[in-house]
Design an enzyme around this catalytic site. Structure first.
Site, short mmCIF file in Angstrom:
data_model
loop_
_atom_site.label_atom_id
_atom_site.label_comp_id
_atom_site.label_asym_id
_atom_site.label_seq_id
_atom_site.Cartn_x
_atom_site.Cartn_y
_atom_site.Cartn_z
N ASP A 148 -7.12 -4.52 4.71
CA ASP A 148 -8.11 -3.94 3.80
C ASP A 148 -9.15 -5.00 3.43
O ASP A 148 -10.37 -4.78 3.53
CB ASP A 148 -7.38 -3.42 2.56
CG ASP A 148 -8.22 -2.48 1.73
OD1 ASP A 148 -9.32 -2.10 2.17
OD2 ASP A 148 -7.77 -2.13 0.62
N TYR A 175 0.82 -1.22 0.00
CA TYR A 175 0.00 0.00 0.00
C TYR A 175 0.85 1.28 0.00
O TYR A 175 0.33 2.37 -0.18
CB TYR A 175 -0.85 0.01 1.27
CG TYR A 175 -2.36 -0.01 1.05
CD1 TYR A 175 -3.02 -1.20 0.80
CD2 TYR A 175 -3.11 1.15 1.14
CE1 TYR A 175 -4.39 -1.23 0.64
CE2 TYR A 175 -4.49 1.13 0.99
CZ TYR A 175 -5.12 -0.06 0.73
OH TYR A 175 -6.48 -0.08 0.58
N LYS A 211 0.73 -13.80 5.62
CA LYS A 211 0.91 -14.83 4.58
C LYS A 211 2.40 -15.20 4.57
O LYS A 211 3.09 -15.17 3.54
CB LYS A 211 0.42 -14.26 3.24
CG LYS A 211 0.36 -15.24 2.12
CD LYS A 211 -0.76 -16.24 2.23
CE LYS A 211 -0.62 -17.29 1.13
NZ LYS A 211 -1.53 -18.43 1.31
N ASP A 260 -5.19 -16.77 4.29
CA ASP A 260 -6.25 -17.43 3.51
C ASP A 260 -7.16 -18.26 4.41
O ASP A 260 -8.39 -18.14 4.35
CB ASP A 260 -5.69 -18.25 2.33
CG ASP A 260 -4.45 -19.06 2.65
OD1 ASP A 260 -4.04 -19.09 3.83
OD2 ASP A 260 -3.89 -19.68 1.72
O1 LIG Z 1 -8.01 5.03 -0.65
C1 LIG Z 1 -8.74 4.31 -1.31
O2 LIG Z 1 -9.24 4.67 -2.38
C2 LIG Z 1 -9.11 2.93 -0.83
C3 LIG Z 1 -8.65 2.68 0.56
C4 LIG Z 1 -9.34 1.53 1.19
O3 LIG Z 1 -9.99 0.71 0.56
C5 LIG Z 1 -9.28 1.40 2.64
O4 LIG Z 1 -8.48 2.07 3.29
O5 LIG Z 1 -10.01 0.56 3.19
MG LIG Z 2 -10.87 -0.80 1.81
#
Ligand SMILES: O=C(O)CCC(=O)C(=O)O
Ligand SMILES: [Mg+2]
Ligand SMILES: NC(=O)C1=CN([C@@H]2O[C@H](COP(=O)(O)OP(=O)(O)OC[C@H]3O[C@@H](n4cnc5c(N)ncnc54)[C@H](OP(=O)(O)O)[C@@H]3O)[C@@H](O)[C@H]2O)C=CC1
Length: 432
Positions: free
Chosen positions: A321, A161, A231, A297
């Site tokens: 996420d 991320y 994972k 998973d």
């Molecule tokens: O920043 C975004 O567009 C998505 C971020 C996201 O899905 C989250 O932080 O849960």
């Molecule tokens: Mg999200």
């Protein structure tokens, strides 16, 4: 006074501050910056902020009141200040510590990078806290949604991320590929000519501050376990290291308060399984936090099949996420999934819903405002305004029990009365 380039100063309220021990000092009329958000953001913010204000008024009879202060990001910022994320917005949140935001759009593929992620990175809000619990009566796809009571601690600043990536076909990606192949001897890239490359940094510091926050939370809230989700069987030096560093931190800093599965494995090795099971049972009986781990998973299967076994969850950014949205579905969907991004050291925090801008519903006054409202409820609790937060919880419970709900619940509930986003807020205020 914040040194704004373009924004006007707040016209009322006082600053929240943090003392040397990291404790918030909250005045009765704290200035709280808010970002309305894109898409459905204006609808849900208008509804949620009315309920938040009414709950505070009801709890404290005017003695306390939030001085909301609008700051800008996303489309509204671009249209007004010609910037997706004006520097003044960051200055304001740095100055006033605690903020709340609606969702912001991120284009897929090209275009700007996520403003949501940028805010977390700029302010080093390393914990993404997402509690997931069930409200009686909410329609759910599972048979026992009431068994879901988990709090996700998602690392917010690292992992895939972090945005360290290069596009296929560019000179930059060719440089990286050349380095990997010629200097690092990497032979496993299947289609190097057309690959894009992303880098996944996971550090000791990033892991430790996240896992420490999760264990502290578990201790403070008398939770039973912290599960490190990773994972690590496949990505050994990032996800696997997260698990190992997490266990080491737990044993080093919380030795007498936790029992880890790393310890369990050592006992099995030395004395056999019965001794290890007994040691874990003794630790549970003594009220110690069990720190365990699960591979991502199988974890996603087990939260469906045996949710009662999981409590606090600590994981990296991308896993967190996916897990957030999956768990939200189990308790009725993303319309009721709150969150907060927090730096427990500096005191900075931005509260926000787990969901996005739901663009097809923008401006229709239709979607469920509960996620952003519950994020506000978390904010109130964070300020120590528990009386107002309790009123919101009780009102949501009562309103859902009466089957007056927005479209997302109404379409799955027998005998429900579907109301608009703003009407749902009216109902919540009535039930405070
Ligand atoms: O920043 C975004 O567009 C998505 C971020 C996201 O899905 C989250 O932080 O849960
Ligand atoms: Mg999200
Ligand atoms: N923190 C943030 O600001 C986040 C921003 N985003 C961004 O949001 C944009 C849209 O993302 P997308 O993937 O469509 O995901 P969204 O979360 O915006 O929407 C997906 C679906 O979730 C349901 N939903 C979302 N919000 C609500 C709500 N308040 N009440 C009820 N149901 C809701 C709707 O389901 P249904 O269709 O079944 O009615 C909707 O179509 C993207 O640009 C993305 O990057 C995404 C996540 C977080």
């Amino acid at each position: 006074m914040p040194d704004f380039k373009e924004f006007s100063l707040p016209t009322s309220g006082e600053k929240i501050t943090v003392d040397q021990n990291g404790n918030l000092q909250v005045p009765n009329n704290p200035i709280v910056p808010f970002i309305e958000g894109d898409g459905t953001g204006p609808d849900i913010w208008a509804a949620a902020s009315r309920v938040l204000d009414a709950a505070v008024e009801k709890a404290y009879n005017g003695e306390k009141k939030i001085a909301w202060y609008e700051v800008f990001a996303g489309e509204k910022a671009y249209n007004t200040y010609n910037s997706w994320l004006p520097e003044d917005t960051l200055t304001a949140i740095r100055e006033y510590l605690i903020a709340i935001k609606g969702p912001l759009t991120t284009p897929i593929g090209g275009g700007i990078r996520s403003l949501n992620v940028a805010l977390r990175q700029e302010l080093d809000l390393y914990v993404c806290l997402r509690p997931v619990r069930y409200f009686e009566g909410v329609p759910s796809p599972v048979r026992h949604p009431e068994l879901v009571d988990m709090v996700i601690f998602r690392e917010n600043t690292e992992d895939i991320y972090a945005g360290v990536e290069w596009q296929s076909g560019t000179d930059d990606v060719k440089k990286i590929l050349k380095f990997l192949q010629e200097e690092m001897g990497v032979k496993k890239i299947r289609f190097p000519e057309t690959s894009g490359i992303g880098i996944k940094p996971v550090s000791v510091e990033g892991t430790e501050r996240l896992v420490r926050s999760a264990i502290e939370y578990a201790l403070t809230h008398k939770r039973k376990s912290v599960t490190l989700v990773h994972k690590g069987n496949i990505m050994k030096f990032t996800e696997g290291a997260f698990k190992n560093w997490g266990y080491e931190l737990a044993e080093r800093e919380y030795g007498d308060k936790v029992f880890t599965w790393a310890e369990y494995d050592r006992i099995v090795e030395a004395q056999g399984t019965d001794a290890a099971n007994k040691a874990q049972a003794d630790a549970e009986a003594a009220g110690k936090i069990i720190v365990k781990d699960s591979i991502a998973d199988i974890f996603l299967q087990q939260i469906l099949t045996r949710p009662a076994e999981f409590d606090v969850v600590a994981t990296m950014n991308l896993n967190g996420d996916y897990i957030s949205d999956a768990l939200a579905a189990q308790v009725g969907g993303i319309g009721i999934a709150p969150g907060a991004n927090i730096n427990y050291v500096t005191g900075h925090a931005i509260f926000e819903a787990t969901h996005g801008t739901a663009p097809k519903y923008a401006g229709l006054d239709k979607v469920n405002p509960s996620s952003v409202l519950l994020s506000g409820e978390l904010l109130l609790r964070h300020l120590g305004w528990d009386e107002a937060a309790d009123k919101i919880m009780a009102s949501i419970e009562k309103t859902i029990a009466s089957k007056v709900v927005t479209y997302d619940f109404a379409r799955l509930m027998d005998g429900a009365t579907e109301v608009k986003c703003s009407e749902f807020a009216d109902e919540l205020i009535k039930n405070l």
